[in-house]
Enzyme design. Structure first.
Site, short mmCIF file in Angstrom:
data_model
loop_
_atom_site.label_atom_id
_atom_site.label_comp_id
_atom_site.label_asym_id
_atom_site.label_seq_id
_atom_site.Cartn_x
_atom_site.Cartn_y
_atom_site.Cartn_z
CE LYS A 157 37.72 50.54 56.19
NZ LYS A 157 39.03 49.88 55.98
CG ASP A 162 45.28 53.88 41.46
OD1 ASP A 162 44.93 53.93 42.66
OD2 ASP A 162 44.95 54.74 40.62
CB ALA A 187 28.39 50.55 52.44
CE1 TYR A 214 36.75 54.22 55.77
CE2 TYR A 214 35.47 54.02 57.80
CZ TYR A 214 36.67 53.90 57.12
OH TYR A 214 37.79 53.45 57.79
#
Length: 229
Positions: free
Chosen positions: A148, A54, A146, A144
């Protein structure tokens, strides 16, 4: 015949890449979040192996993989899975931050750490499917983007560290791509979703395979892909 370890093979770009590699006869090792998903992937890609881990719980990835049979050789590690949740900085909760950072950044770092020995032996290739948000952050994309931006830093550092071991590292920065994730983004933005306006996942898959298949005398470090319409 090459062996590829892939996250995110269930849909979008990951599914396109897995299908293309499977069709040409390469070996696939597909990471699934649970046993049910693993069975779906194994049924879809005949002969593929699966690993259950996971990505939303990166602290447990090592433990999970320690109870499974791992491949002895990996020619490429393809980090394609990702999650997105938009929101203004003033509204984002720690849970929203942690989820995106865990799946999009910490899990790729952990999987890379765990499989570096196999990659070094094979002089393999690590591909990080990033995002245009990994280069520029806009309103409501803070968490998001941050994650990436961090993924870009991870790839850049890894490239310098492993160059001497013959491990190639590529970051791919797709613009908006027609996928379930893009449909979710449009829903969060309150916009109508028309997949014909955006990049076909097959086009991004082509760029990834181009990087993988490049002769050993060169490597693609960074590749930006934008909608052509």
């Amino acid at each position: 015949m090459a062996t590829h370890l892939i996250t995110g093979a269930g849909s979008g770009i990951g599914a396109a890449v897995a299908r293309r590699l499977h069709e040409r006869g390469d070996d696939l090792v597909l990471v699934a979040r649970d046993a049910g998903r693993a069975k779906e992937l194994a049924d879809r890609y005949a002969g593929a192996r699966t690993l259950v881990a996971d990505l939303a719980a990166p602290d447990r990835i090592s433990w999970a993989l320690g109870h499974q049979t791992l491949p002895d050789r990996i020619d490429s590690l393809l980090h394609i899975a990702g999650v997105v949740d938009l929101g203004r900085v003033g509204d984002l909760t720690p849970r929203t931050w942690h989820n995106q950072l865990d799946v999009n950044l910490v899990a790729p770092a952990e999987l890379t750490r765990l499989f570096l020995p196999q990659l070094r032996v094979a002089q393999g290739h690590v591909v990080f499917v990033n995002s245009g948000a990994g280069l520029n952050a806009h309103a409501e994309w803070a968490a998001y983007a941050a994650s990436k931006h961090g993924l870009k830093a991870l790839a850049d550092s890894l490239r310098h560290e492993e160059h001497g071991n013959g491990v190639r590292v590529t970051s791919v920065y797709p613009g908006r791509t027609a996928s379930p994730m893009q449909a979710k983004v449009h829903s969060q933005e309150g916009k109508e979703y028309d997949e014909s306006r955006w990049i076909d996942p097959e086009s991004v898959a082509t760029t990834i395979l181009t990087a993988l298949d490049l002769p050993r005398d060169a490597e693609i470090n960074d590749l930006t892909v934008r909608p052509g319409r």
